[in-house]
Design a protein around this motif. Sequence first.
Motif, PDB file in Angstrom:
ATOM      1  N   ARG A 178       6.354 -18.777  -4.727  1.00 40.08           N
ATOM      2  CA  ARG A 178       5.827 -17.572  -5.376  1.00 40.08           C
ATOM      3  C   ARG A 178       6.574 -17.319  -6.697  1.00 40.08           C
ATOM      4  NH1 ARG A 178       2.734 -12.919  -3.782  1.00 40.08           N
ATOM      5  NH2 ARG A 178       2.443 -11.832  -5.745  1.00 40.08           N
ATOM      6  N   SER A 182       4.531 -17.056  -9.958  1.00 36.81           N
ATOM      7  CA  SER A 182       4.342 -15.739 -10.572  1.00 36.81           C
ATOM      8  C   SER A 182       5.344 -15.411 -11.663  1.00 36.81           C
ATOM      9  CB  SER A 182       4.430 -14.638  -9.508  1.00 36.81           C
ATOM     10  OG  SER A 182       3.478 -14.854  -8.520  1.00 36.81           O
ATOM     11  N   VAL A 183       6.533 -15.991 -11.587  1.00 32.77           N
ATOM     12  CA  VAL A 183       7.564 -15.638 -12.577  1.00 32.77           C
ATOM     13  C   VAL A 183       7.794 -16.782 -13.564  1.00 32.77           C
ATOM     14  CG1 VAL A 183       9.974 -14.933 -12.884  1.00 32.77           C
ATOM     15  CG2 VAL A 183       8.670 -14.066 -10.941  1.00 32.77           C
ATOM     16  N   PRO A 186       4.351 -18.461 -15.882  1.00 31.53           N
ATOM     17  CA  PRO A 186       3.918 -17.711 -17.077  1.00 31.53           C
ATOM     18  C   PRO A 186       4.929 -17.792 -18.220  1.00 31.53           C
ATOM     19  CG  PRO A 186       3.643 -16.376 -15.101  1.00 31.53           C
ATOM     20  CD  PRO A 186       4.389 -17.596 -14.691  1.00 31.53           C
ATOM     21  N   LEU A 187       6.218 -17.915 -17.859  1.00 27.26           N
ATOM     22  CA  LEU A 187       7.241 -17.996 -18.912  1.00 27.26           C
ATOM     23  C   LEU A 187       7.288 -19.385 -19.542  1.00 27.26           C
ATOM     24  CD1 LEU A 187      10.140 -16.024 -17.203  1.00 27.26           C
ATOM     25  CD2 LEU A 187       8.474 -15.194 -18.843  1.00 27.26           C
TER      26      LEU A 187
ATOM     27  N   TYR B  87      10.445  -8.869 -15.626  1.00 29.79           N
ATOM     28  CA  TYR B  87       9.560 -10.008 -15.873  1.00 29.79           C
ATOM     29  C   TYR B  87       8.797  -9.724 -17.172  1.00 29.79           C
ATOM     30  CZ  TYR B  87      10.615 -10.070 -10.918  1.00 29.79           C
ATOM     31  OH  TYR B  87      11.280 -10.032  -9.723  1.00 29.79           O
ATOM     32  N   PRO B  88       9.022 -10.520 -18.220  1.00 27.11           N
ATOM     33  CA  PRO B  88       8.510 -10.164 -19.548  1.00 27.11           C
ATOM     34  C   PRO B  88       6.989 -10.188 -19.665  1.00 27.11           C
ATOM     35  CG  PRO B  88       9.598 -12.299 -19.601  1.00 27.11           C
ATOM     36  CD  PRO B  88       9.839 -11.744 -18.247  1.00 27.11           C
ATOM     37  N   HIS B  89       6.330 -10.964 -18.778  1.00 24.13           N
ATOM     38  CA  HIS B  89       4.876 -11.078 -18.897  1.00 24.13           C
ATOM     39  C   HIS B  89       4.160 -10.015 -18.083  1.00 24.13           C
ATOM     40  CE1 HIS B  89       6.381 -13.282 -15.488  1.00 24.13           C
ATOM     41  NE2 HIS B  89       5.180 -13.230 -14.932  1.00 24.13           N
ATOM     42  N   MET B  90       4.916  -9.155 -17.423  1.00 28.87           N
ATOM     43  CA  MET B  90       4.281  -8.114 -16.611  1.00 28.87           C
ATOM     44  C   MET B  90       4.552  -6.749 -17.225  1.00 28.87           C
ATOM     45  SD  MET B  90       5.290  -9.160 -12.739  1.00 28.87           S
ATOM     46  CE  MET B  90       5.366 -10.859 -12.201  1.00 28.87           C
ATOM     47  N   PHE B  98       5.925  -5.431  -8.000  1.00 23.07           N
ATOM     48  CA  PHE B  98       6.016  -6.841  -7.595  1.00 23.07           C
ATOM     49  C   PHE B  98       6.555  -7.007  -6.163  1.00 23.07           C
ATOM     50  CE2 PHE B  98       8.237 -11.039  -7.732  1.00 23.07           C
ATOM     51  CZ  PHE B  98       7.128 -11.829  -7.963  1.00 23.07           C
TER      52      PHE B  98
END
Lengths: 273, 359
Positions: A178, A182-183, A186-187, B87-90, B98
């Motif tokens: 996950r 999810s983390v 995307p980065l 979390y930079p994209h959220m 989360f």
Amino acid sequence: MRKLWRGSGVHLGLCFLSMFAMIPLLWMLSVSLMSPGEASSFPPPLLPQNPTFDNYRQLFEYSSMGRNFLNSLFVASAATLLSLTFNVSAGYAFAKLEFKGRQLLFRWLLSALVIPAQVSMIPLFLMLKGMGLVNSWIGVLIPFVASIFGIFLVRQYALSIPTEMIEAARIEGASELRIFRSVVLPLLKPILITLGLFTFLAAWNDFFWPLIVLTDSEKYTLPIALASLSREHVQDVELMMAGAVVTVTPVLVLFMALQRFYMSGTLAGSVKG
Amino acid sequence: MSSLTLRNIHKNFGNTAVLSGIDLDVADGEFAVIVGPSGCGKSTLLRTIAGLEDLDEGTVTIGESDVTNLPPSKRGIAMVFQSYALYPHMTVYENMSFGMKIAGSSAEEIDRAVRTAAETLGLTALLDRKPKELSGGERQRAAIGRATVRRPSIFLFDEPLSNLDASLRVKMRHEFVRLHETLETTMIYVTHDQVEAMTLADRIVVLRDGRIEQTGSPHELYTYPANRFVAGFIGSPAMNFLAGSVVETRLAQTIVRLASGTTIQVKVGSGELSPDSPVTLGIRPEHLTTGGDHNLVETEIKFVEPLGSHSYVYLETLDADEPLIFRASGDFRGAKGDKLAVGISANNCHLFGEDGKVL
């Protein structure tokens, strides 16, 4: 004012230099639109007298260029997908997951970078032959599955992800998969695009390996098809150029569309952020 | 809410011992601040409580359960990191939700929890923003918000204010105090800044080289430091230290001779110490006086730091290696090079033996 002049001067200079790269491509396009034999006249014309799509029509109607195009598209797409799946997870693991022998294994992998790809081709071919994978899609795709360079590229980028962010997700109860999905993913977007583009271009343009592995002309990718076309139609410069345009255009368009991400990916980690 | 008990915690990185035999009890609802210089092991200690570091020896108990071998997510803790680790994209909302999403909470439940936490922290207007669109203080609040949403039994804070500027730090300190009063949850806070420790803590834990030097309330640590290290670490500016030797000991009183030969009477018993035993005399800047006629030390002014309400005067003396710091009134008029005799208040002195322990 002086700054403006200087800026314009630099731009003019760059435009002039870019002509060296542009002219052959533009002339290739121009020749592909010429009538048979026109490009071989002396002096060679810059532009077609009567622009025609006959060469393209002939290419797709009488040769198997359409099928070759689809073969290339399949091989390049599958290679990109495989490369992203394996290189990204391995690169992330080398950067952020603790496991025994991580450094040693990575150094060992890096040292294998000095071995030229050509050296491994014959042993690889013999292995595939032993496994009965010659003249198969799997055989063409195997060298793209994981590359040391790809793993290295992703690892260097993944190192810049703060470990605390991953730990925060761990504390919140996220599983490793996950966290990755999810983390981390995307980065990693800029490097995913860069690596994807690299792999797609490499697989699309690859000539030597498919030539060794593929024996059935039904499975030929564009570069091999283009090579056999040039053997068969050595006089038909215009037809060959049309084939070259078909081969080059997709990757050129792809590169242009993604170059913004590509640049940010290749420059990543070069300066302290 | 839960208490925390650490027993005989040992942690090594390679051959380096980072934590050596830590025993600590934090009561339910207590605000404990772990303070110490860089590299003392305070962050490692917090990470072992969180479960982010494996222990070499010892046990961690939260409430009634031994969590030593449990993963971080099963310990019922939440942690706020120095770098915020958002979390930079959220968006802020996604960041805060989360953990609950992973836990499988329903959308309404998540929404209610996020909005309640956002309201407590003044984040409601920022819920749709991404971390890069927030200021440092807002990011910090978002990180705290993410921690509070899950209603943990213990909050862990790892130097959460060190990335903020001075004025924001003061404001956020007040926020932490308010948050603790509102949530009444056990909080463990790591910092190297003793001002933060003094202002926030119910109890301070002073750590050095992986060992606890002293624990106690801010007042206890300031007034009754157990050793020279704690005396020097707690208080800003630091305590002044003067090297000397015992001349005579009486009941609850000691006469100390300083390097220059000056003798000082100190209302501290030095027990079994024989005459000529080396001691260190400690005195805080606010306990130095002018205008008295005994316990005087001759000094020369090196530097005056006027701060409006008061001034810090740096004094050079034969009796100390480092300049003495004297807290003078705001209208102090001395200048560099002036001679000044400062008195040492006999009631406020501390005496430390050769081993650094208080006498």
